[in-house]
Design a protein around this motif. Structure first.
Motif, PDB file in Angstrom:
ATOM      1  N   HIS A  57       0.836  -1.199   0.000  1.00  0.00           N
ATOM      2  CA  HIS A  57       0.000   0.000   0.000  1.00  0.00           C
ATOM      3  C   HIS A  57       0.872   1.252   0.000  1.00  0.00           C
ATOM      4  CE1 HIS A  57       0.599   0.653   4.262  1.00  0.00           C
ATOM      5  NE2 HIS A  57      -0.225  -0.277   4.675  1.00  0.00           N
ATOM      6  N   GLN A 103       1.825   3.490   2.036  1.00  0.00           N
ATOM      7  CA  GLN A 103       2.807   3.819   3.082  1.00  0.00           C
ATOM      8  C   GLN A 103       3.907   2.772   3.171  1.00  0.00           C
ATOM      9  OE1 GLN A 103       2.618   1.889   6.195  1.00  0.00           O
ATOM     10  NE2 GLN A 103       4.404   2.927   7.029  1.00  0.00           N
ATOM     11  N   ASN A 104       3.626   1.540   2.752  1.00  0.00           N
ATOM     12  CA  ASN A 104       4.623   0.466   2.864  1.00  0.00           C
ATOM     13  C   ASN A 104       5.548   0.384   1.654  1.00  0.00           C
ATOM     14  OD1 ASN A 104       3.793  -0.521   5.328  1.00  0.00           O
ATOM     15  ND2 ASN A 104       2.392  -2.037   4.464  1.00  0.00           N
ATOM     16  N   ASP A 108       7.449  -3.765   5.986  1.00  0.00           N
ATOM     17  CA  ASP A 108       6.356  -4.078   6.904  1.00  0.00           C
ATOM     18  C   ASP A 108       5.844  -5.513   6.727  1.00  0.00           C
ATOM     19  OD1 ASP A 108       4.420  -3.860   8.785  1.00  0.00           O
ATOM     20  OD2 ASP A 108       3.290  -2.245   7.839  1.00  0.00           O
TER      21      ASP A 108
HETATM   22 MG   LIG Z   1       2.998  -0.036   7.195  1.00  0.00          MG
END
Ligand SMILES: [Mg+2]
Ligand SMILES: Nc1ncnc2c1ncn2[C@@H]1O[C@H](COP(=O)(O)OP(=O)(O)OP(=O)(O)O)[C@@H](O)[C@H]1O
Length: 622
Positions: free
Chosen positions: A467, A469-470, A488
């Motif tokens: 996603h 943010q990752n 993550d």
């Molecule tokens: Mg994350």
């Protein structure tokens, strides 16, 4: 089906201005989007006016309705509110819906969901907190933008990304970009910025969107009171730590020796300052009193990343990210760092590393931030894993940044964030530098992301949670995507039968009441993880952003995406079981895309963490 009608023409615009600030509207738009996507409201009841932008929604009681002045509908049941919203009474009288409270009051009896007073109250409160924090962040952003504009002007630089390249190393640029991209938060979560319990001072001092620097205390946990998980190459934790933090190690040892302690009998335990003050000192008071935890170790200055609780030390060219528990409710959960993540992060990292080695990183397209070492408190007699979920740490290696080709590592969320010197998303600058049209640029971008993500899933049953943010995308000087870096892994999902069939294995973590993440029977939860993170939150949002920014006809970018997904499936076909290939191809290209029902779960106070809904597959529109 959405009905097209002329009936809206009978509603006259109300003279009263709808006066809501940006952050209040931001919340309203997110809620509208979730209401239809999550099927809390029935999109088939929407009546579209003859200008194709006005929409009317009849409410449950039948007498009143909502009127959206300007609503756009995109594939995947994406309803974007771009105008004012009115509550229309039976007599035609209109009152403006100026905030989320009024919107929730208007729709609550029409929602297809079991509600109670407390759930609605908490939801409204968390949205209000998000709006407040959003305002604070935007106020700070205005000053930060001005500072960067001035620096760019002094150096005669007209491009933000070129200014970053020439005046920052990759690591510093990646950190700045990650913090820059933290402004908008999760793309459609209605409580996107809620941090209940944090004062304004704490929010600004600790959050990435305020370009914060956070000073940790590196305490010590008695080594016999900890569970450690490491990747196989880490054979001695203390030597590994010394190597990762050469500046900190001697100071930490000296601090212990001065108290008459042997450093080898302890493990370094970084503590977030808010967590230390508001949680550790009270909840672990017994462990502190018993001499199991020494919290007041040396300080370490860090830059918080977009996830708030993962931070990067500001000193040391190779220092790893440090992921920490912070007992604050953010988006959908209290940010503990539970034993499952401690056990599984290094294990999944080891499997992914081995696959990337064997596959040559899928032609160098994919690399990962490996979780080399992690530990949590576990009392040696009680042996209760649950006790350690707020006293734990994960260290995440940053070696994927050590590259000779000097790319720019951009966290995906940052692509959507406004440039400091122009009211346009950062992605538009990359496209303009590339000299390509948005469609071609996007096609190339997809070729970098789709193949490795699908290959990891289809060949190995490993779901990358790619996603916004990752995921970081590496861009070359021409603004073109070169590769992706993923992080993550603690909650990462895997499908064991596929892994085993290719000669890999992963030991699952099991604990009563903890949902498993290594699946044996059905691959669906693993697929949904990929679809939700990479396709819905990331690729779909990018297609939407480009479609809106460049006024591209609605279906064009979905067609490009469908072609790239088909291409990846075709390339992988010779290595896959034919039935499995057909089944999965159908899921990605035709079946509904399943994703987490964020608003519904929040309204129902997280009594169930796995509520999901199927979005119309946007690739069908191609
Ligand atoms: Mg994350
Ligand atoms: N654009 C975004 N998309 C998703 N999450 C975002 C975004 N911006 C900020 N966030 C925040 O990042 C976090 C994402 O949750 P997730 O579980 O992936 O990360 P984490 O485990 O907390 O940290 P890390 O990714 O550093 O391991 C949430 O706290 C969420 O609010």
């Amino acid at each position: 089906m959405v009905k097209q009608t002329d009936s809206l023409t009978r509603f006259k615009p109300n003279a009263a201005a709808v006066n809501a600030d940006y952050s209040t509207r931001n919340a309203l738009d997110r809620i509208v989007r979730c209401l239809f996507a999550e099927k809390l409201l029935d999109k088939s009841k929407i009546i579209i006016g003859n200008n194709h932008r006005e929409a009317l929604y009849p409410l449950a009681a039948g007498a009143s309705s909502l009127r959206f002045e300007n609503m756009r509908r995109f594939p995947a049941d994406t309803f974007i509110n771009e105008g004012n919203i009115w509550l229309v009474a039976a007599d035609g009288n209109e009152t403006p819906i100026i905030d989320h409270e009024r919107l929730m009051d208007a729709v609550r009896d029409s929602l297809d969901c079991q509600l109670n007073e407390e759930g609605v109250h908490h939801f409204k409160r968390d949205v209000a907190n998000s709006i407040h924090n959003d305002r604070l962040a935007r106020r700070h952003r205005a000053g930060w933008q001005a500072d960067i504009r001035q620096e760019m002007a002094q150096r005669g630089e007209a491009h933000f990304t070129l200014w970053l390249r020439s005046h920052h190393g990759l690591r510093d640029a990646a950190t700045l970009l990650d913090q820059w991209g933290a402004l908008e938060g999760h793309p459609y979560y209605p409580t996107w910025k809620s941090r209940p319990g944090l004062s304004d001072g704490d929010v600004t001092a600790l959050s990435a969107e305020f370009s914060a620097r956070v000073t940790l205390r590196v305490g010590a946990l008695r080594a016999d009171m900890a569970y450690c998980e490491t990747m196989p190459h880490v054979t001695n934790i203390h030597r590994w730590f010394e190597n990762a933090f050469p500046h900190l190690w001697p100071t930490w040892c000296e601090w212990l020796v001065n108290q008459g302690q042997r450093p080898d009998a302890w493990l370094p335990l970084p503590l977030h300052p808010w967590h230390l003050k508001h949680w550790v000192r009270t909840h672990y008071a017994q462990e502190i009193a018993d001499g199991i935890l020494l919290p007041d170790g040396p300080e370490l200055t860090t830059a918080p990343s977009m996830s708030f609780r993962t931070v990067l030390p500001t000193v040391g060219d190779n220092a790893p990210f440090i992921k920490l528990p912070v007992a604050i409710w953010m988006t959908s959960e209290i940010r503990s760092l539970q034993a499952k993540s401690i056990h599984m992060g290094p294990r999944i990292s080891a499997v992914i590393s081995a696959i990337l080695r064997d596959e040559n990183g899928f032609n160098g397209l994919l690399d990962c931030f490996r979780e080399e070492a992690a530990w949590h408190f576990r009392h040696h007699e009680r042996k209760d894993d649950a006790e350690g979920k707020f006293l734990s740490v994960v260290f995440r290696d940053t070696s994927p940044w050590a590259r000779p080709d000097n790319p720019l590592a951009v966290t995906v969320a940052t692509l959507f964030t406004e440039l400091p010197h122009r009211p346009a998303p950062l992605v538009s600058e990359l496209i303009s530098l590339s000299g390509q049209d948005p469609q071609s640029w996007f096609r190339h971008y997809l070729s970098v992301v789709v193949k490795p993500v699908l290959a990891m899933y289809l060949l190995y049953g490993v779901a990358l949670e790619a996603h916004q943010q990752n995921t970081q995308i590496l861009f070359d000087e021409q603004g073109l995507a070169q590769g992706m870096l993923i992080r993550d892994f603690g909650d990462g999902r895997t499908y064991a039968p596929l892994l085993r069939a290719r000669g890999y294995d992963i030991k699952p973590y099991r604990w009563p009441g903890i949902l498993p993440t290594v699946f044996e029977d059905d691959i669906e939860p693993v697929r949904t993880f990929v679809v939700d993170a990479c396709f819905v939150s990331h690729l779909h949002e990018l297609a939407l952003c480009l479609t809106r920014t460049f006024a591209i006809p609605d279906h064009v970018l979905w067609k490009v995406m469908a072609q790239q997904v088909e291409k990846a499936f075709d390339e992988l076909r010779p290595r896959l079981d034919p039935d499995f290939w057909l089944q999965e191809r159908d899921h990605f290209l035709r079946s509904p895309w399943f994703t987490r029902s964020l608003m519904s779960m929040h309204l129902q106070q997280y009594t169930d963490y796995r509520v999901q809904h199927g979005l119309t597959n946007p690739l069908l529109s191609a």
